[in-house]
Scaffold this motif. Sequence first.
Motif, mmCIF file in Angstrom:
data_model
loop_
_atom_site.group_PDB
_atom_site.id
_atom_site.type_symbol
_atom_site.label_atom_id
_atom_site.label_comp_id
_atom_site.label_asym_id
_atom_site.label_seq_id
_atom_site.Cartn_x
_atom_site.Cartn_y
_atom_site.Cartn_z
ATOM 1 N N UNK A 1 -3.347 -5.715 3.259
ATOM 2 C CA UNK A 1 -4.309 -5.638 2.135
ATOM 3 C C UNK A 1 -4.046 -4.675 1.214
ATOM 4 N N UNK A 2 -4.878 -3.878 0.391
ATOM 5 C CA UNK A 2 -4.817 -2.507 -0.771
ATOM 6 C C UNK A 2 -4.242 -1.601 -0.033
ATOM 7 N N UNK B 1 -0.951 0.463 -0.838
ATOM 8 C CA UNK B 1 -1.159 2.386 -0.599
ATOM 9 C C UNK B 1 -0.613 2.906 0.105
ATOM 10 N N UNK B 2 -0.488 2.278 1.373
ATOM 11 C CA UNK B 2 0.198 3.558 2.291
ATOM 12 C C UNK B 2 1.947 3.399 2.374
ATOM 13 N N UNK B 3 2.354 2.321 2.908
ATOM 14 C CA UNK B 3 3.567 1.882 2.563
ATOM 15 C C UNK B 3 4.457 1.958 1.058
ATOM 16 N N UNK B 4 3.483 2.015 0.541
ATOM 17 C CA UNK B 4 4.460 2.152 -0.823
ATOM 18 C C UNK B 4 4.218 3.767 -1.104
ATOM 19 N N UNK C 1 2.493 4.811 -11.318
ATOM 20 C CA UNK C 1 3.312 2.955 -11.646
ATOM 21 C C UNK C 1 3.231 2.155 -10.768
ATOM 22 N N UNK C 2 3.829 2.473 -9.901
ATOM 23 C CA UNK C 2 3.975 0.794 -8.966
ATOM 24 C C UNK C 2 2.395 0.503 -8.283
ATOM 25 N N UNK C 3 1.772 2.072 -8.323
ATOM 26 C CA UNK C 3 0.612 1.133 -7.474
ATOM 27 C C UNK C 3 0.427 0.000 -8.676
ATOM 28 N N UNK C 4 -0.190 0.466 -9.822
ATOM 29 C CA UNK C 4 -0.517 0.219 -10.941
ATOM 30 C C UNK C 4 -0.128 -1.687 -11.158
ATOM 31 N N UNK C 5 1.486 -1.765 -10.905
ATOM 32 C CA UNK C 5 2.222 -2.614 -10.585
ATOM 33 C C UNK C 5 1.136 -4.098 -9.537
ATOM 34 N N UNK C 6 0.646 -2.897 -8.966
ATOM 35 C CA UNK C 6 0.090 -4.093 -7.585
ATOM 36 C C UNK C 6 -1.244 -3.656 -7.771
ATOM 37 N N UNK C 7 -1.670 -3.896 -8.919
ATOM 38 C CA UNK C 7 -3.045 -3.914 -9.620
ATOM 39 C C UNK C 7 -3.940 -3.109 -8.340
ATOM 40 N N UNK C 8 -3.460 -1.683 -8.457
ATOM 41 C CA UNK C 8 -4.220 -1.032 -7.796
ATOM 42 C C UNK C 8 -4.141 0.700 -8.681
ATOM 43 N N UNK C 9 -5.845 0.950 -9.409
ATOM 44 C CA UNK C 9 -5.802 1.533 -9.778
ATOM 45 C C UNK C 9 -5.690 3.553 -9.421
ATOM 46 N N UNK C 10 -4.560 3.987 -10.323
ATOM 47 C CA UNK C 10 -4.074 5.470 -10.252
ATOM 48 C C UNK C 10 -4.253 6.221 -11.725
#
Length: 212
Positions: free
Chosen positions: A31-32, A36-39, A83-92
Amino acid sequence: MENTYLQSSFYLDYDNPVIQDVVENFRYLNTEQEKIEQLYLFVRDNWRYNAYNIGLTANHFKASTIAKKKDGHCVDKSILYITCLRALNIPARLRLAKVSNHIAIEKLIEKLGSNEIAPHGLTEVFYNGNWVKCSPAFNKELCDKFQVDVLDFNGSEDSVFQEFNNKDQKFMTYLEDYGSFEDVPLDFIKKTFQDNYPKLYEEFKNQSNISI
């Protein structure tokens, strides 16, 4: 709107192989929210917080540069997480503020001339239709040392520095909010640093990287 906060840039260079290596194992989480949590935990604890790892060059604030280090300033660690969130297609996006630290401030005052940190970096994540703030800056070992409850984050509610530690000692005060930024605002960061630490800025401004 969210697509604006999914873009790569010179600083948020998630196409770089170094960043791709960091996020590789997180792609397969279900899940997204898990991502978010693990990263967040990975960035929080795998790069030790170092208030004195200061740079004012463009290269210093590149996520791929930060990822190669063993430690980082709060702004650095927020950039890496974004940057890592955006790499996973999560807006930040980046949020900047000014804070006052009240614990173990002797060295901070010696080096910066103040117990205030400006700018202080946070991360904002867009999840379930809301922007939520977090600070991946303080690794677990540092929190244990200063008797501060370690901050976790799952994207559902804000997770920012506490006003008091778990011994009821004054810990952190948020003094100013500089707002949110789509990308790393280098000129603003440099101006804020100059305004708050003029002597240090003049001393190091001609060096390629500030180190104190």
